[in-house]
Write an enzyme that holds these catalytic residues in place. Structure first.
Site, PDB file in Angstrom:
ATOM      1  N   LYS A  13       0.844  -1.206   0.000  1.00  0.00           N
ATOM      2  CA  LYS A  13       0.000   0.000   0.000  1.00  0.00           C
ATOM      3  C   LYS A  13       0.876   1.251   0.000  1.00  0.00           C
ATOM      4  CE  LYS A  13      -3.880  -2.309   2.133  1.00  0.00           C
ATOM      5  NZ  LYS A  13      -4.491  -2.789   3.379  1.00  0.00           N
ATOM      6  N   ASP A  26     -11.049   3.298   4.324  1.00  0.00           N
ATOM      7  CA  ASP A  26     -11.416   1.883   4.274  1.00  0.00           C
ATOM      8  C   ASP A  26     -12.936   1.718   4.358  1.00  0.00           C
ATOM      9  OD1 ASP A  26     -10.008  -0.375   3.796  1.00  0.00           O
ATOM     10  OD2 ASP A  26      -9.472  -0.798   5.879  1.00  0.00           O
ATOM     11  N   GLN A  53      -4.760  -1.354   9.605  1.00  0.00           N
ATOM     12  CA  GLN A  53      -4.647  -2.692   9.004  1.00  0.00           C
ATOM     13  C   GLN A  53      -5.252  -3.728   9.960  1.00  0.00           C
ATOM     14  OE1 GLN A  53      -3.313  -3.436   5.829  1.00  0.00           O
ATOM     15  NE2 GLN A  53      -4.144  -5.458   6.254  1.00  0.00           N
TER      16      GLN A  53
END
Ligand code: NDP
Length: 301
Positions: free
Chosen positions: A58, A125, A102
């Site tokens: 990422k 997200d 994450q």
């Protein structure tokens, strides 16, 4: 002469590369308007090797798109207060447009509570309760990356999705539920299936669009598929290694060989949905940066 009637293979890798290139092309205009690049902060708690690999890729993709990448690592022993403290610090940091925590977090931490501390304007997200609420209400907001990527692939293949019968197998917060909402928003008639669903093959057989997000290797079989259906395989499963091999093969939730013979289009694993996730994360960061700067959403995303 033999005629190849197998499905079109949807090239998610190429589509994602095109999307990333368009994002990179849009960044200079943002820099010119604001004097800074869009910034994405990724937070990794603990030392799970797979998560570390995701975070690394990422970061690389963010920099390649001309954006600023901020990587924060906390030890596996970090407390809930430490994790939420770091997220609060990133909420307050003007250089940060997107925050990605994450997952999964180490078992002693409360994942939902941590995610809920992320500023919804920076929730690239799309996992905060506010983002989920916006999606359910049809208010523009941040949409989870993997299902958004699936929607883009479907629209690219089929154009208008209005009136299509769609089934989503799996109802996770990360994939299945937002996928169902997105398809409903695109005017599909949506069936949500899960582990308690009865007669799953019969339900799948009625669908024009099948999205499999289950986490069970090759579960969706050829005789479950209506001829001509478009099949999106979100699953990533590693089979046990064949004799002598160090690692087993990666397969999806769909029996690719069987389903390809009936579907009109199908995503492969790997190279289908997977590459779309990071591309959509960059897209969400670009959009979040524009909204935070008071600019109109970038066109074409
Ligand atoms: P979860 O384990 O969170 O959810 C799985 C869902 O599948 C649950 O809703 C579960 O039902 C349902 N399910 C389990 N068994 C069955 C069954 N026999 N029949 C019908 N439904 C069933 O998984 P995720 O949604 O997080 O991930 C799904 C897959 O997608 C995984 O392989 C994952 O690795 C992959 N993935 C890929 C990504 C990418 O970038 N390509 C990103 C994220 C995930 P119930 O709710 O009843 O338990």
């Amino acid at each position: 002469m033999t005629v190849d009637t197998a499905a079109h293979v949807i090239d998610g890798k190429a589509f994602a590369a095109g999307l990333r290139a368009r994002i990179a092309d849009a960044v200079p205009a943002f820099v010119a308007a604001t004097g800074r690049a869009p910034g994405l902060a990724v937070v990794l708690v603990g030392d799970d090797p797979a998560s570390a690999v995701y975070v690394g890729s990422k970061g690389k993709a963010t920099v390649a798109a001309g954006m600023e990448s901020f990587e924060h690592r906390l030890p596996a022993t970090a407390t809930q207060t430490e994790v939420e403290g770091l997220l609060a610090q990133l909420n307050a940091d003007d250089a940060v447009d997107g925050i990605l925590l994450q997952l999964p977090l180490p078992g002693h931490l409360d994942e939902q509570a941590a995610v809920a501390t992320i500023d919804p304007d920076k929730d690239v997200d799309g996992l905060t309760p506010v983002s989920a609420g916006h999606l359910a209400l049809g208010i523009p907001g941040m949409v989870p990356c993997t299902p958004y990527g699936c929607l883009l692939l479907l629209q690219d293949r089929l154009g208008d999705l209005s009136g299509k019968d769609a089934i989503v197998v799996g109802r996770s917060i990360l994939v299945g539920k937002p996928m169902g909402q997105l398809l409903l928003g695109a005017n599909c008639t949506v069936t949500m299936a899960h582990s308690r669903t009865r007669d799953l093959p019969d339900l799948v057989r009625r669908a024009d669009i099948v999205v499999a997000a289950v986490g069970r290797a090759e579960m969706v079989k050829g005789d479950w598929i209506k001829p001509g259906a478009v099949v999106i395989d979100v699953g990533i499963n590693r089979l046990p290694p064949a004799d002598g091999a160090a690692k087993g093969r990666l397969v999806g939730d769909v029996d690719y060989a069987e389903v390809r013979a009936l579907a009109s289009a199908i995503t492969p694993v790997p190279g289908g949905v997977g590459p779309m996730t990071i591309a959509c994360l960059l897209r969400n960061t670009l959009v979040a940066a524009h909204r935070r700067a008071g600019l109109a959403d970038p066109e074409g995303f």
